[in-house]
Design an enzyme around this catalytic site. Structure first.
Site, mmCIF file in Angstrom:
data_model
loop_
_atom_site.group_PDB
_atom_site.id
_atom_site.type_symbol
_atom_site.label_atom_id
_atom_site.label_comp_id
_atom_site.label_asym_id
_atom_site.label_seq_id
_atom_site.Cartn_x
_atom_site.Cartn_y
_atom_site.Cartn_z
ATOM 1 N N GLU A 64 0.820 -1.218 0.000
ATOM 2 C CA GLU A 64 0.000 0.000 0.000
ATOM 3 C C GLU A 64 0.850 1.263 0.000
ATOM 4 O O GLU A 64 2.079 1.217 0.075
ATOM 5 C CB GLU A 64 -0.943 -0.036 1.221
ATOM 6 C CG GLU A 64 -1.899 -1.222 1.137
ATOM 7 C CD GLU A 64 -2.927 -1.264 2.258
ATOM 8 O OE1 GLU A 64 -2.795 -0.513 3.240
ATOM 9 O OE2 GLU A 64 -3.875 -2.067 2.125
ATOM 10 N N GLU A 75 -2.135 -10.168 -5.744
ATOM 11 C CA GLU A 75 -2.210 -10.952 -6.986
ATOM 12 C C GLU A 75 -1.339 -10.319 -8.069
ATOM 13 O O GLU A 75 -0.560 -10.990 -8.743
ATOM 14 C CB GLU A 75 -3.655 -11.021 -7.508
ATOM 15 C CG GLU A 75 -4.601 -11.803 -6.633
ATOM 16 C CD GLU A 75 -5.262 -10.965 -5.539
ATOM 17 O OE1 GLU A 75 -4.657 -9.981 -5.086
ATOM 18 O OE2 GLU A 75 -6.382 -11.320 -5.138
HETATM 19 N N1 THU Z 1 -6.287 -6.656 -1.810
HETATM 20 C C1 THU Z 1 -5.490 -7.602 -2.397
HETATM 21 O O1 THU Z 1 -4.267 -7.571 -2.274
HETATM 22 N N2 THU Z 1 -6.098 -8.579 -3.110
HETATM 23 C C2 THU Z 1 -7.431 -8.749 -3.230
HETATM 24 O O2 THU Z 1 -7.864 -9.699 -3.853
HETATM 25 C C3 THU Z 1 -8.346 -7.788 -2.610
HETATM 26 C C4 THU Z 1 -7.714 -6.637 -1.931
HETATM 27 C C5 THU Z 1 -5.638 -5.627 -1.003
HETATM 28 C C6 THU Z 1 -5.716 -4.238 -1.531
HETATM 29 C C7 THU Z 1 -5.554 -3.422 -0.274
HETATM 30 O O3 THU Z 1 -4.174 -3.316 0.034
HETATM 31 C C8 THU Z 1 -6.200 -4.283 0.800
HETATM 32 O O4 THU Z 1 -6.252 -5.591 0.271
HETATM 33 C C9 THU Z 1 -7.596 -3.832 1.200
HETATM 34 O O5 THU Z 1 -8.400 -3.672 0.096
#
Ligand code: THU
Length: 161
Positions: A64, A75
């Site tokens: 993030e 992913e």
């Molecule tokens: N996120 C993922 O890494 N993969 C997903 O399939 C859904 C969401 C992450 C994005 C963000 O850093 C956090 O999860 C909350 O949305």
């Protein structure tokens, strides 16, 4: 007028012991990868692990940023790492899981951008990518192809490629 029904197949397992050793190990690696998540804003740690055709496993986690939209899902971090470091290998399976404060046992399902990205990787390698999903415990879902996650997809054929 005609109504069309679109179907996707998901295979659900009650516990990891029902999986093959290969799938169980991949899910375990995805779980470990949540430890490398940089997610101080959402506090939602996602881990992914890709099994390559040469047997290697590449992992990734969500990363993030204080400027929220810059953040990247686990992913896409994993898919990009595979493409950048092992460009000749095909992805056999991708396991995805997470750790959160809520101890949520529903499997995490890839977001729309990741579904589109998965589809392109699948098309590039001309082989389906199996997707293995699990929450913090609970049932495991296996989807045999990115196409099952994204019916009515947009792809390069529309661009004449
Ligand atoms: N996120 C993922 O890494 N993969 C997903 O399939 C859904 C969401 C992450 C994005 C963000 O850093 C956090 O999860 C909350 O949305």
């Amino acid at each position: 007028m005609i109504k069309k029904i679109i179907q996707s197949t998901i295979t659900e397992y009650n516990k990891p012991s029902e999986l093959s050793a290969e799938d169980r190990n991949l899910l375990n690696e995805a779980g470990k990868a949540t430890g490398n998540s940089y997610s101080p804003y959402s506090e939602f740690k996602v881990g992914a692990a890709a099994l390559l055709s040469n047997g290697e496993i590449v992992t990734g986690s969500n990363q993030e940023n204080a400027s929220y939209p810059i953040g990247i899902c686990a992913e896409r971090v994993t898919l990009s790492a595979v493409s950048a470091v092992h460009p000749k290998q095909k992805i056999v399976s991708l396991a995805i899981t997470f750790k959160s404060k809520m101890k949520w046992s529903t499997p995490v399902s890839p977001c729309g951008i990741c579904r589109q990205t998965l589809l392109e990787y699948e098309q590039r390698q001309k082989k389906n990518i199996r997707i293995i999903l699990r929450g913090e415990g609970g049932k495991i879902q296996i989807i045999e192809s990115a196409k099952d996650l994204l019916p009515l997809y947009f792809d390069k054929s529309v661009l004449g490629k």
